[in-house]
Design an enzyme around this catalytic site. Structure first.
Site, PDB file in Angstrom:
ATOM      1  N   SER A 146       0.786  -1.116  -0.077  1.00  0.00           N
ATOM      2  CA  SER A 146      -0.055   0.085   0.047  1.00  0.00           C
ATOM      3  C   SER A 146       1.041   1.313  -0.048  1.00  0.00           C
ATOM      4  O   SER A 146       2.082   1.174   0.448  1.00  0.00           O
ATOM      5  CB  SER A 146      -0.809   0.116   1.372  1.00  0.00           C
ATOM      6  OG  SER A 146      -1.468   1.372   1.582  1.00  0.00           O
ATOM      7  N   TYR A 159      -2.467  -1.059  10.229  1.00  0.00           N
ATOM      8  CA  TYR A 159      -2.396  -1.492   9.006  1.00  0.00           C
ATOM      9  C   TYR A 159      -1.261  -0.727   8.507  1.00  0.00           C
ATOM     10  O   TYR A 159      -0.220  -1.319   7.552  1.00  0.00           O
ATOM     11  CB  TYR A 159      -3.418  -0.814   8.204  1.00  0.00           C
ATOM     12  CG  TYR A 159      -3.700  -0.826   6.891  1.00  0.00           C
ATOM     13  CD1 TYR A 159      -4.349  -1.974   6.075  1.00  0.00           C
ATOM     14  CD2 TYR A 159      -3.155   0.043   5.926  1.00  0.00           C
ATOM     15  CE1 TYR A 159      -4.518  -2.191   4.765  1.00  0.00           C
ATOM     16  CE2 TYR A 159      -3.194  -0.102   4.420  1.00  0.00           C
ATOM     17  CZ  TYR A 159      -4.014  -1.195   3.964  1.00  0.00           C
ATOM     18  OH  TYR A 159      -4.028  -1.445   2.599  1.00  0.00           O
TER      19      TYR A 159
END
Ligand code: NAD
Length: 264
Positions: A146, A159
């Protein structure tokens, strides 16, 4: 890149019953790979994913359910893929979840799940799949990280920690396998409109005390100078390129595909 580029190769895509993983699995299958799907979901969802990938496929497409929180189930998934197809030539670590909350309210069990699914599962798939790649003389590993592998946003402690961890795992394993014709890369997408993001819109609205429309325009797309979501197909095509022979010298890279987010 020619049609059927991946003919004769076997791919395992974790978390491929939805969103980005489903798109990657479809593209790999359409380009000739045998593909093992994996993910959670109802029987109907899994049957629908299998049917849609098979409709695009040139070779076999199968499914093995394995919970990415379980090292034993991951080992069984990898061994089941080798048993079904003979080898694993391509490993795509894509399964992931998100939870958005201020750190002081962040549920410890969500932290554990996100670290297990978004980080540790990739260690286990790589650990278990590498012997097959070494035996067959090469391979491709692509970790779907990401933009949050490279920068942070508030309220995403688990995350961001997991995705930064994926960047470190990618670089380390790339060095270990560099002389073995096995490349290891990570892709760092910006926002992609998938079920994962749809749920996050509501959570972020709650965490920041703003409307869902404001989350899309003022939080998500504000970060992306292109002012549009990244397309699933764009990510799948980048994965396809990394899996091909032309990408033999790309390894240990964290490749952004984020509409200019990281240029700021
Ligand atoms: P999604 O929710 O559409 O799909 C997630 C997939 O992971 C599903 O197939 C689901 O069944 C599977 N999964 C979830 N928990 C699992 C578990 N315990 N065991 C096995 N499978 C499990 O999400 P997505 O947006 O397609 O995300 C895919 C990957 O892309 C994730 O790693 C995510 O972090 C990453 N990513 C997404 C975006 C985005 O904006 N959507 C941006 C950057 C990175």
């Amino acid at each position: 890149m020619g049609i059927h580029t991946l003919a004769g190769r076997s791919a395992l895509v974790t978390g491929s019953t939805s969103g980005i993983g489903l798109g990657i699995a479809t593209t790999l299958a359409a380009n000739g790979a045998r593909v093992m799907l994996n993910g959670l979901g109802s029987k109907d969802e899994i049957d629908a994913a299998l049917a849609s990938v098979r409709a695009a496929a040139k070779d076999r497409v199968e499914f093995i359910a394995a919970d990415m929180r379980s090292p034993q189930e991951i080992e069984d998934l990898v061994q089941g893929t080798v048993a079904a197809f003979g080898t694993i030539d391509i490993l795509i670590n894509n399964a992931g979840i998100q939870h958005v909350a201020p750190v002081q309210d962040f549920p410890p069990e969500k932290w554990d799940d996100i670290i297990a699914i978004n980080l540790s599962s990739s260690f286990h798939t790589i650990r278990c799949a590498t012997p097959s790649m070494l035996a067959s003389g090469g391979g491709r590993i692509v970790n779907i990280a990401s933009a949050h592998a490279l920068v942070a946003s508030p309220f995403k402690s688990a995350y961001v920690a997991a995705k930064h961890g994926i960047a470190g795992l990618t670089k380390t394993v790339a060095l270990e396998l560099a002389e073995k014709d096995i490349t290891v890369n990570a892709i760092a997408p910006g926002y992609v409109r998938t079920p994962l993001v749809d749920m996050q819109i509501a959570d972020t609205a709650r965490a920041r005390g703003i409307s869902e429309e404001a989350v899309i325009s003022d939080v998500m797309l504000k970060a992306q100078p292109t002012k549009r979501f990244v397309g699933i197909d764009e990510i799948a095509e980048l994965v396809l390129f990394l899996c091909g022979d032309s990408a033999a010298s790309i390894t240990g890279s964290i490749l952004p595909i984020e509409g200019g987010w990281l240029a700021q």
